[in-house]
Design a protein around this motif. Structure first.
Motif, PDB file in Angstrom:
ATOM      1  N   ILE A   1      -4.489   6.410  -2.806  1.00 59.77           N
ATOM      2  CA  ILE A   1      -4.300   5.185  -2.373  1.00 59.77           C
ATOM      3  C   ILE A   1      -3.909   4.204  -3.587  1.00 59.77           C
ATOM      4  O   ILE A   1      -4.807   3.938  -4.278  1.00 59.77           O
ATOM      5  CB  ILE A   1      -4.846   4.600  -1.049  1.00 59.77           C
ATOM      6  CG1 ILE A   1      -4.173   3.494  -0.629  1.00 59.77           C
ATOM      7  CG2 ILE A   1      -6.361   4.105  -1.515  1.00 59.77           C
ATOM      8  CD1 ILE A   1      -4.671   3.177   0.946  1.00 59.77           C
TER       9      ILE A   1
ATOM     10  N   ILE B   1       0.826  -1.120   0.084  1.00 59.72           N
ATOM     11  CA  ILE B   1      -0.036  -0.221   0.014  1.00 59.72           C
ATOM     12  C   ILE B   1       0.693   1.207   0.012  1.00 59.72           C
ATOM     13  O   ILE B   1       1.900   1.424   0.794  1.00 59.72           O
ATOM     14  CB  ILE B   1      -1.027   0.098   1.059  1.00 59.72           C
ATOM     15  CG1 ILE B   1      -2.033  -0.997   1.013  1.00 59.72           C
ATOM     16  CG2 ILE B   1      -1.641   1.482   1.399  1.00 59.72           C
ATOM     17  CD1 ILE B   1      -2.817  -0.818   0.374  1.00 59.72           C
TER      18      ILE B   1
ATOM     19  N   LEU C   1      -9.940  -0.236   4.606  1.00 58.25           N
ATOM     20  CA  LEU C   1     -10.080   1.268   4.413  1.00 58.25           C
ATOM     21  C   LEU C   1     -11.455   1.575   4.198  1.00 58.25           C
ATOM     22  O   LEU C   1     -12.219   0.846   3.653  1.00 58.25           O
ATOM     23  CB  LEU C   1      -9.155   1.331   2.986  1.00 58.25           C
ATOM     24  CG  LEU C   1      -7.675   1.105   2.748  1.00 58.25           C
ATOM     25  CD1 LEU C   1      -7.304   0.958   1.344  1.00 58.25           C
ATOM     26  CD2 LEU C   1      -7.139   2.380   3.486  1.00 58.25           C
TER      27      LEU C   1
ATOM     28  N   SER D   1      -1.378  11.935   0.914  1.00 61.09           N
ATOM     29  CA  SER D   1      -2.408  12.906   1.121  1.00 61.09           C
ATOM     30  C   SER D   1      -1.910  14.241   1.453  1.00 61.09           C
ATOM     31  O   SER D   1      -0.651  14.413   1.709  1.00 61.09           O
ATOM     32  CB  SER D   1      -3.134  12.290   2.189  1.00 61.09           C
ATOM     33  OG  SER D   1      -2.639  12.223   3.639  1.00 61.09           O
TER      34      SER D   1
ATOM     35  N   GLN E   1       0.019   5.341   0.257  1.00 64.07           N
ATOM     36  CA  GLN E   1      -0.811   6.528   0.432  1.00 64.07           C
ATOM     37  C   GLN E   1      -0.580   7.764   0.206  1.00 64.07           C
ATOM     38  O   GLN E   1       0.505   7.882   0.894  1.00 64.07           O
ATOM     39  CB  GLN E   1      -1.850   6.158   1.516  1.00 64.07           C
ATOM     40  CG  GLN E   1      -2.812   7.288   1.737  1.00 64.07           C
ATOM     41  CD  GLN E   1      -3.537   7.263   3.120  1.00 64.07           C
ATOM     42  OE1 GLN E   1      -4.110   6.113   3.586  1.00 64.07           O
ATOM     43  NE2 GLN E   1      -3.373   8.174   3.931  1.00 64.07           N
TER      44      GLN E   1
ATOM     45  N   SER F   1      -6.940  10.202   7.021  1.00 66.53           N
ATOM     46  CA  SER F   1      -6.275  11.060   6.469  1.00 66.53           C
ATOM     47  C   SER F   1      -7.393  11.909   5.394  1.00 66.53           C
ATOM     48  O   SER F   1      -8.443  11.411   5.160  1.00 66.53           O
ATOM     49  CB  SER F   1      -5.526  10.328   5.189  1.00 66.53           C
ATOM     50  OG  SER F   1      -4.525   9.485   5.800  1.00 66.53           O
TER      51      SER F   1
ATOM     52  N   SER G   1      -8.921   7.182  -5.187  1.00 67.68           N
ATOM     53  CA  SER G   1      -8.769   8.487  -4.828  1.00 67.68           C
ATOM     54  C   SER G   1     -10.192   8.931  -4.015  1.00 67.68           C
ATOM     55  O   SER G   1     -11.186   8.753  -4.322  1.00 67.68           O
ATOM     56  CB  SER G   1      -8.629   9.472  -5.944  1.00 67.68           C
ATOM     57  OG  SER G   1      -9.596   9.416  -6.998  1.00 67.68           O
TER      58      SER G   1
ATOM     59  N   VAL H   1      -6.587  12.562  -1.306  1.00 67.17           N
ATOM     60  CA  VAL H   1      -6.344  11.331  -0.711  1.00 67.17           C
ATOM     61  C   VAL H   1      -6.093  10.424  -1.827  1.00 67.17           C
ATOM     62  O   VAL H   1      -7.005  10.021  -2.547  1.00 67.17           O
ATOM     63  CB  VAL H   1      -6.936  10.709   0.565  1.00 67.17           C
ATOM     64  CG1 VAL H   1      -6.272   9.225   0.953  1.00 67.17           C
ATOM     65  CG2 VAL H   1      -7.094  11.526   1.627  1.00 67.17           C
TER      66      VAL H   1
ATOM     67  N   THR I   1      -2.478  13.508   7.594  1.00 67.38           N
ATOM     68  CA  THR I   1      -2.802  12.122   7.976  1.00 67.38           C
ATOM     69  C   THR I   1      -2.668  12.474   9.529  1.00 67.38           C
ATOM     70  O   THR I   1      -1.540  12.755  10.287  1.00 67.38           O
ATOM     71  CB  THR I   1      -1.709  11.062   7.503  1.00 67.38           C
ATOM     72  OG1 THR I   1      -2.124  11.092   6.207  1.00 67.38           O
ATOM     73  CG2 THR I   1      -2.111   9.695   8.167  1.00 67.38           C
TER      74      THR I   1
END
Length: 500
Positions: free
Chosen positions: A110, A86, A131, A90, A88, A104, A118, A108, A93
């Motif tokens: 990921i 993963i 998530l 942003s 991510q 976050s 998004s 964003v 966070t």
């Protein structure tokens, strides 16, 4: 007692050591400071910050670290990595090292090996590898783009659970649903609630179903239907292969053709979209609506082929049909809706109001503009029988040619070896005599199945007998067989199997 105290001390030391192992670690920052007045208990980190905790790495430009709470706030170009799986990014966070939960927001994005998501705000529960978002997100994989208002992504099995205003966009179609479970590794989508799939070729609706977006194979249940051009297919269960344009349907099948104003029903059907064809079995019935009076045709198998303007309906084995003023049965039937010609084969029998008509082959011609019956042909061994109060009116010959007016058989020509037995009555329906005549050709006009006028061609041989002068045995032509018991009296009777 000493052993108990020692055990407690060891336990506390072990717990402290374990807790210390779960502390957020500040690996690097260009600068750090403390401002107890503004941020009590916090360390302010600035520039090229690197943070680690239990398998994640966090980079940002600014961070506020609450060591005692094991909590951090990260600002500016935040990048959070969980191993190699993963990544991510942003603008902000928050991460709690005790609960391993992150919040976050701000552009964003990921990514993992299967998809890119998004959203504006994202929650990440590392303990459950979940998530979730509540304010809308867009998920992209190698094939599809998925959007929804709220949703969950389970990292362990690459499953998206998208809820509320779900839209999955594929190059070939758009899928909309209230609830969709989508697996990014397999491309399989499971639909719950009102769902539609719209393409250039068709529209699919269901309230529960499965769609393999990679293989273009699907299975729909609960109020499932497919619509395309001027047709609609409904069933309890629908299987569909988009690549082949093939669908199979099970239980309570209804195939509607709005151009030809017709319906196919049955227990199992297969439909070939590219050929515009279908076959139906298990209480199969074809329904054609003609001037608000439907024609019901049943057979063990019904096959519909061809484009609407040249649609052909075939029914095979133990065929029966019913209409308020017309019914019949045969082994097989062939109906061309393009030219209006219907042909009955193998022991056909036709009931037109009060008349029973039989022959080796029966052909009916419809007016394609009005859908009214136009004409009739009975080829080889033509025989018409109409029941009188004391006997049967009969017309027999090699071939028969008839003409309808307003779906009533009005004119009949018997060609070849023509014979007739006719109970002649006056205007008050009192019996005058029994006419028995034969010749090469006879022309009749009928009304409600009764002979009004007759014309005998080429040396007729016969006469009108007083009833007492014509024996009962002579009042039936050779081959006479009255089959009223087999006549369908309603649309339900077409499913009755007669003894052979």
């Amino acid at each position: 007692m000493k052993y108990n105290i020692l055990f407690i001390i060891c336990f506390l030391l072990s717990f402290a050591s374990l807790a210390q192992g779960k502390r957020i670690q500040i690996i690097h920052s260009d600068n750090s400071s403390i401002d107890e007045a503004r941020l009590p208990g916090a360390t302010i980190l600035l520039g090229n910050i690197v943070i680690r905790h239990e398998g994640i790495k966090l980079n940002c430009k600014k961070a506020v670290h609450y060591k005692n709470e094991n909590f951090i706030k990260a600002y500016g170009d935040v990048v959070l990595n969980q191993g190699d799986s993963i990544i991510q990014t942003s603008q902000y966070t928050e991460y709690n090292g005790n609960t391993q939960k992150a919040l976050s927001w701000g552009n964003v994005v990921i990514r993992d090996s299967k998809m890119t998501m998004s959203t504006d705000t994202l929650n990440f529960d590392r303990t459950s590898q979940l998530l979730f978002y509540k304010y809308g997100a867009t998920i992209k994989d190698s094939i599809n783009v998925l959007t929804s208002n709220t949703g969950n992504y389970y990292l362990d099995n690459n499953k998206f659970q998208a809820i509320s205003n779900v839209v999955l966009t594929n190059p070939d179609y758009v899928l909309e649903s209230n609830h969709l479970d989508y697996y990014t590794d397999s491309g399989r989508a499971y639909l719950y609630g009102s769902s539609t799939i719209t393409s250039d070729n068709n529209l699919i609706y269901c309230e529960k179903g499965f769609y393999d977006t990679k293989q273009n194979i699907s299975h729909f249940t609960r109020n499932a239907r497919i619509e395309y051009d001027d047709k609609e297919i409904k069933a309890d269960s629908l299987f569909y292969n988009r690549n082949l344009g093939f669908a199979s349907a099970t239980e309570n099948i209804v195939i509607i053709d709005t151009i030809n104003n017709s319906v196919l029903k049955g227990g199992y059907a297969e439909f070939f979209e590219k050929l515009d064809s279908a076959f139906v079995v298990e209480r199969a019935v074809a329904i054609t609506n003609t001037n608000k009076d439907s024609l019901f045709i049943h057979g063990d198998t019904i096959l519909a082929t061809g484009k609407p303007e040249r649609r052909i309906i075939r029914a095979y084995h133990q065929v029966k049909f019913f209409k308020s003023d017309l019914s019949g049965k045969c082994d097989s039937i062939h109906s061309d809706q393009g030219n209006g010609l219907t042909q009955m084969f193998r022991s056909p029998i036709l009931w037109s109001k009060k008349s029973q008509i039989t022959g080796d082959t029966i052909q009916l011609l419809n007016n394609t503009e009005t859908n009214n019956l136009d004409s009739l042909k009975v080829l080889r061994n033509a025989f018409i029988i109409d029941k009188d109060s004391i006997g049967f009116n009969q017309i027999k010959g090699r071939d028969l040619y008839g003409k309808f007016e307003e779906n009533d058989l009005r004119f009949v020509n018997i060609i070849g070896n023509a014979e007739v037995i006719h109970f002649v009555r006056d205007e008050d329906q009192a019996l005058i005599g029994i006419e028995k005549t034969s010749c090469s050709e006879i022309h009749f006009s009928l009304r409600d199945g009764k002979i009004e006028t007759s014309k005998f061609i080429n040396l007729p041989d016969g006469q009108t007998y007083p009833p007492s002068k014509l024996p009962t045995a002579a009042r039936k032509l050779r081959g006479f067989l009255w089959r009223e018991a087999e006549k369908p009296m309603s649309k339900h009777d077409i499913f009755i199997k007669d003894e052979k």
